[in-house]
Design a protein around this motif. Structure first.
Motif, PDB file in Angstrom:
ATOM      1  N   GLY A  35       0.801  -1.221   0.000  1.00 18.95           N
ATOM      2  CA  GLY A  35       0.000   0.000   0.000  1.00 18.95           C
ATOM      3  C   GLY A  35       0.835   1.272   0.000  1.00 18.95           C
ATOM      4  O   GLY A  35       1.956   1.307   0.517  1.00 18.95           O
ATOM      5  N   TYR A  36       0.279   2.313  -0.588  1.00 17.97           N
ATOM      6  CA  TYR A  36       0.926   3.629  -0.608  1.00 17.97           C
ATOM      7  C   TYR A  36       0.235   4.528   0.410  1.00 17.97           C
ATOM      8  O   TYR A  36      -0.982   4.675   0.416  1.00 17.97           O
ATOM      9  N   GLU A  37       1.031   5.126   1.296  1.00 13.67           N
ATOM     10  CA  GLU A  37       0.493   6.050   2.299  1.00 13.67           C
ATOM     11  C   GLU A  37       1.556   7.065   2.651  1.00 13.67           C
ATOM     12  O   GLU A  37       2.677   6.700   3.028  1.00 13.67           O
ATOM     13  N   ARG A  38       1.229   8.332   2.522  1.00 13.20           N
ATOM     14  CA  ARG A  38       2.168   9.376   2.901  1.00 13.20           C
ATOM     15  C   ARG A  38       2.206   9.509   4.412  1.00 13.20           C
ATOM     16  O   ARG A  38       1.223   9.232   5.108  1.00 13.20           O
ATOM     17  N   ALA A  39       3.346   9.936   4.927  1.00 17.41           N
ATOM     18  CA  ALA A  39       3.487  10.128   6.374  1.00 17.41           C
ATOM     19  C   ALA A  39       2.493  11.183   6.839  1.00 17.41           C
ATOM     20  O   ALA A  39       2.324  12.220   6.184  1.00 17.41           O
TER      21      ALA A  39
ATOM     22  N   GLY B 247       3.550   2.278   2.863  1.00 22.73           N
ATOM     23  CA  GLY B 247       4.528   3.320   3.130  1.00 22.73           C
ATOM     24  C   GLY B 247       4.551   4.332   2.010  1.00 22.73           C
ATOM     25  O   GLY B 247       3.779   4.263   1.044  1.00 22.73           O
ATOM     26  N   ASP B 248       5.463   5.296   2.106  1.00 22.46           N
ATOM     27  CA  ASP B 248       5.587   6.372   1.128  1.00 22.46           C
ATOM     28  C   ASP B 248       6.404   5.897  -0.075  1.00 22.46           C
ATOM     29  O   ASP B 248       6.925   4.785  -0.090  1.00 22.46           O
TER      30      ASP B 248
ATOM     31  N   HIS C  94      -8.934  -3.378 -10.025  1.00 20.94           N
ATOM     32  CA  HIS C  94      -7.835  -3.960  -9.250  1.00 20.94           C
ATOM     33  C   HIS C  94      -7.694  -3.243  -7.917  1.00 20.94           C
ATOM     34  O   HIS C  94      -7.766  -2.012  -7.848  1.00 20.94           O
ATOM     35  N   PHE C  95      -7.484  -4.017  -6.841  1.00 20.22           N
ATOM     36  CA  PHE C  95      -7.265  -3.458  -5.509  1.00 20.22           C
ATOM     37  C   PHE C  95      -6.073  -4.159  -4.864  1.00 20.22           C
ATOM     38  O   PHE C  95      -5.675  -5.252  -5.292  1.00 20.22           O
ATOM     39  N   VAL C  96      -5.537  -3.541  -3.805  1.00 16.53           N
ATOM     40  CA  VAL C  96      -4.456  -4.173  -3.041  1.00 16.53           C
ATOM     41  C   VAL C  96      -4.914  -4.449  -1.608  1.00 16.53           C
ATOM     42  O   VAL C  96      -4.102  -4.678  -0.730  1.00 16.53           O
ATOM     43  N   TYR C  97      -6.216  -4.441  -1.379  1.00 15.43           N
ATOM     44  CA  TYR C  97      -6.768  -4.787  -0.065  1.00 15.43           C
ATOM     45  C   TYR C  97      -7.899  -5.785  -0.261  1.00 15.43           C
ATOM     46  O   TYR C  97      -8.383  -6.005  -1.383  1.00 15.43           O
TER      47      TYR C  97
ATOM     48  N   GLU D 164       4.952 -11.504   2.426  1.00 18.46           N
ATOM     49  CA  GLU D 164       4.508 -10.580   3.471  1.00 18.46           C
ATOM     50  C   GLU D 164       2.994 -10.400   3.474  1.00 18.46           C
ATOM     51  O   GLU D 164       2.480  -9.366   3.907  1.00 18.46           O
ATOM     52  N   SER D 165       2.270 -11.398   2.955  1.00 22.75           N
ATOM     53  CA  SER D 165       0.801 -11.368   2.898  1.00 22.75           C
ATOM     54  C   SER D 165       0.260 -10.181   2.102  1.00 22.75           C
ATOM     55  O   SER D 165      -0.878  -9.763   2.297  1.00 22.75           O
ATOM     56  N   ALA D 166       1.088  -9.644   1.220  1.00 21.30           N
ATOM     57  CA  ALA D 166       0.594  -8.654   0.266  1.00 21.30           C
ATOM     58  C   ALA D 166      -0.196  -9.393  -0.807  1.00 21.30           C
ATOM     59  O   ALA D 166       0.029 -10.578  -1.059  1.00 21.30           O
ATOM     60  N   CYS D 167      -1.120  -8.712  -1.433  1.00 25.13           N
ATOM     61  CA  CYS D 167      -1.922  -9.387  -2.443  1.00 25.13           C
ATOM     62  C   CYS D 167      -2.450  -8.398  -3.471  1.00 25.13           C
ATOM     63  O   CYS D 167      -2.620  -7.205  -3.194  1.00 25.13           O
ATOM     64  N   ALA D 168      -2.693  -8.922  -4.666  1.00 31.42           N
ATOM     65  CA  ALA D 168      -3.366  -8.179  -5.722  1.00 31.42           C
ATOM     66  C   ALA D 168      -4.748  -8.793  -5.880  1.00 31.42           C
ATOM     67  O   ALA D 168      -4.868 -10.005  -6.100  1.00 31.42           O
ATOM     68  N   VAL D 169      -5.786  -8.004  -5.741  1.00 36.12           N
ATOM     69  CA  VAL D 169      -7.169  -8.484  -5.810  1.00 36.12           C
ATOM     70  C   VAL D 169      -7.798  -7.947  -7.101  1.00 36.12           C
ATOM     71  O   VAL D 169      -7.964  -6.733  -7.257  1.00 36.12           O
ATOM     72  N   TRP D 170      -8.124  -8.865  -7.995  1.00 34.52           N
ATOM     73  CA  TRP D 170      -8.791  -8.497  -9.242  1.00 34.52           C
ATOM     74  C   TRP D 170     -10.264  -8.875  -9.145  1.00 34.52           C
ATOM     75  O   TRP D 170     -10.601  -9.985  -8.742  1.00 34.52           O
TER      76      TRP D 170
END
Length: 592
Positions: A280-284, A308-309, A532-535, A575-581
């Protein structure tokens, strides 16, 4: 996965020690005596195993044991099957962490290191505290580096200490809690050191670290003065020598990069780029106005919260590409409208320069324009979003852009040409960033395999979306008829989309289109909408889909013989990351 015999024996001994410490055997004897005295009839002399287990469970003995026996490993070579970054459960307030103490040198793994050797191992234990809400959203709460070597000077090989955990970012001076820690060497050392020797060693290391940091700072200031003397306009370029981590500590940017091997979890550099992209992308977070908060996360903190950023993504991707043997660098510059940004660059042996966008996984070949060409001459049009570049760096090198223009479009990436790129001393960088340097971050943890069952998760999200669509259509006064076969036919398209994201190669669309033509009768219309989602939050994804007019048209389809379909495909990464289509589709008979 079965444990090796020596590990099984070691684990049994640990469990036996824990049970003895809790006096479980004494408590079982008490329960046994009470049960025989209170619950058995005078003529009944035997107590079955089932009766005893019920009595132990009723009095909470079994629950207490299971709470105490919560093991987490932190093993660099992954001899034990559990995850090195598996989160410790703090709800029972008692957790056990095993950290293997060893050196990365030939032959040392076959024998137990002595206390003197261990004293020279300066890698701290990095602990990260993550908060997860009911929606699965993670927040970084604290990051702490524990100096474990104090246990080498304890008489019985055990010591207890209390540490105060501080917040992160703008809250790095705010206490978030107290952690009580008990350290114990296992197996026990044959000979312990005096506490005076341990304290002296730690004090010497602190002095050595402070001196190295001071000398590097002096050198960095001198380098910066020389860089500004080349051209005064260099003062406005994004040349990033230091960056603050999550604890507010200034570190050389080169220390955030180390070659990282993914083992068997990622097979190619492009697959690694896809993995970094789905994090995921998230700014500080920023309190008040004033622009972007400056915070680069250490790799463990970034992986634990799975977001993270752009700098965090770029650092991880660069480390992975270095692990694959590529010459990779992090680039610091700007995108459109002067927005600061970081991306990755690789230099091929044939001189090809490739940009890797860590937030999207896209790759771009850089072909510099010639500023001396005639204005009427045709110049290559850049496809990448980058505008300016101030510096590039990796774990060994740092180079500042000293070309007349910092525009990426006309920049020449001949990093050996000191008239175009001003290098920092590699020896100076090595003194504070090399592995084993007391000022550097501890070794990067190995990536962990995903714990997500892709098939089960795909099915769960699909069922939830079906329910949400049916409820939404019911509110509109519409009936819902699902066609399972049409849903199944959408699977190849989703697999093709993910394959294209990973490899940049399109494949399989011909078969998908042919199958859909056969499934849709003459006089009927087919519509499909992939997203497409990453959650993995189905309700959140559904709300996002409804914001698309085209998707809403499919979900709210009206007409004759309307049949709806939805297919979900979860692709898992380390790391349990995933691409959800997700693909929504409908078919209906066209009525003029």
């Amino acid at each position: 996965m079965s444990l090796p015999p020596e590990k099984a024996s070691e684990l049994k001994q640990l469990i036996h020690q824990q049970l003895s410490k809790m006096d479980v055997h004494g408590r079982i004897r008490e329960i046994l005596a009470e049960t025989i005295r209170e619950e058995l009839a005078p003529d009944q002399q035997q107590l079955s195993t089932e009766d005893l287990i019920k009595a132990l469970r009723r009095r909470g003995i079994i629950d207490d044991v299971m709470k105490e026996l919560n093991f987490v490993t932190d093993s660099v070579d992954q001899e034990l099957p559990s995850s090195p970054k598996q989160p410790v459960c703090f709800t029972d307030r008692h957790s056990t962490l095993l950290k293997k103490i060893h050196r990365e040198s030939l032959g040392d793994g076959t024998r137990m290191a002595d206390s003197t050797t261990m004293l020279s191992i300066s890698d701290p234990v990095h602990m990260v505290l993550i908060k997860t809400d009911i929606f699965g959203e993670t927040t970084l709460v604290a990051s702490y580096f524990l100096e474990w070597r104090s246990v080498l000077g304890s008489e019985n090989g055990m010591t207890s200490l209390t540490v105060e955990l501080m917040g992160v970012g703008t809250e790095s001076k705010v206490s978030v809690g107290i952690l009580n820690i008990k350290l114990e060497m296992y197996p026990p050392l044959n000979q312990t050191l005096s506490q005076e020797v341990v304290n002296t060693q730690l004090a010497l290391e602190r002095q050595k670290t402070a001196e190295k940091e001071r000398l590097f700072l002096v050198y960095a200031k001198q380098w910066w003065r020389e860089y500004l003397q080349i051209r005064p306009s260099h003062n406005s370029r994004l040349v990033k020598i230091f960056a603050q981590d999550e604890n507010g500590i200034n570190r050389p940017v080169c220390s955030y990069i180390k070659p990282l091997r993914a083992g068997r979890l990622l097979d190619t550099p492009r697959q690694a780029a896809r993995f970094v992209n789905v994090l995921g992308y998230e700014r500080a977070p920023v309190i008040g106005g004033g622009g972007k908060q400056e915070q680069w996360c250490t790799l463990l903190a970034f992986l634990c919260r799975n977001k993270g950023d752009c700098e965090d993504h770029a650092n991880l991707l660069c480390s992975l590409l270095l692990g694959y043997g590529l010459e990779a660098f992090v680039c610091v510059g700007t995108k459109a409208k002067g927005v600061p940004h970081a991306w990755v660059m690789t230099c091929g042996t044939d001189g090809t320069i490739t940009f890797w966008e860590s937030l999207t996984g896209h790759r771009y070949i850089h072909k510099p324009a010639n500023p001396d060409e005639s204005p009427v001459a045709e110049q290559p049009k850049p496809l990448y979003p980058y505008r300016t570049i101030g510096c590039v760096f990796n774990h060994q090198m740092f180079l500042g852009n000293c070309q007349p223009s910092d525009s990426v479009e006309i920049c020449v990436f001949d990093l050996n040409d000191e008239s175009k790129w001003k290098p920092m001393s590699e020896e100076a960088i090595k003194s504070v960033c090399a592995p084993g340097a007391t000022t550097s971050l501890p070794p990067f943890p190995p990536l962990c395999a995903s714990t997500i069952d892709a098939s089960v998760t795909s099915n769960e999200i699909e069922m939830q979306l079906r329910l949400l669509v049916s409820e939404h259509r019911k509110d509109l006064g519409l009936t819902t008829v699902w066609e399972d076969q049409l849903s199944y036919l959408l699977s190849p398209a989703l697999a093709s989309y993910e394959f294209e994201r990973t490899t940049s190669i399109s494949a399989g669309n011909e078969e998908f289109q042919d199958a859909i033509r056969r499934a849709v009768p003459d006089g009927h219309t087919f519509k499909g909408f992939p997203i497409h989602f990453v959650y993995r939050n189905a309700r959140r994804a559904f709300a996002t889909c409804l914001r698309s007019p085209f998707c809403e048209e499919i979900i709210c389809c009206r007409g004759d013989q309307v049949r709806l379909a939805v297919r979900v495909r979860v692709f898992t990464y380390p790391e349990s990351a995933c691409a959800v289509w997700i693909m929504f589709a409908c078919k209906y008979r066209s009525v003029l």
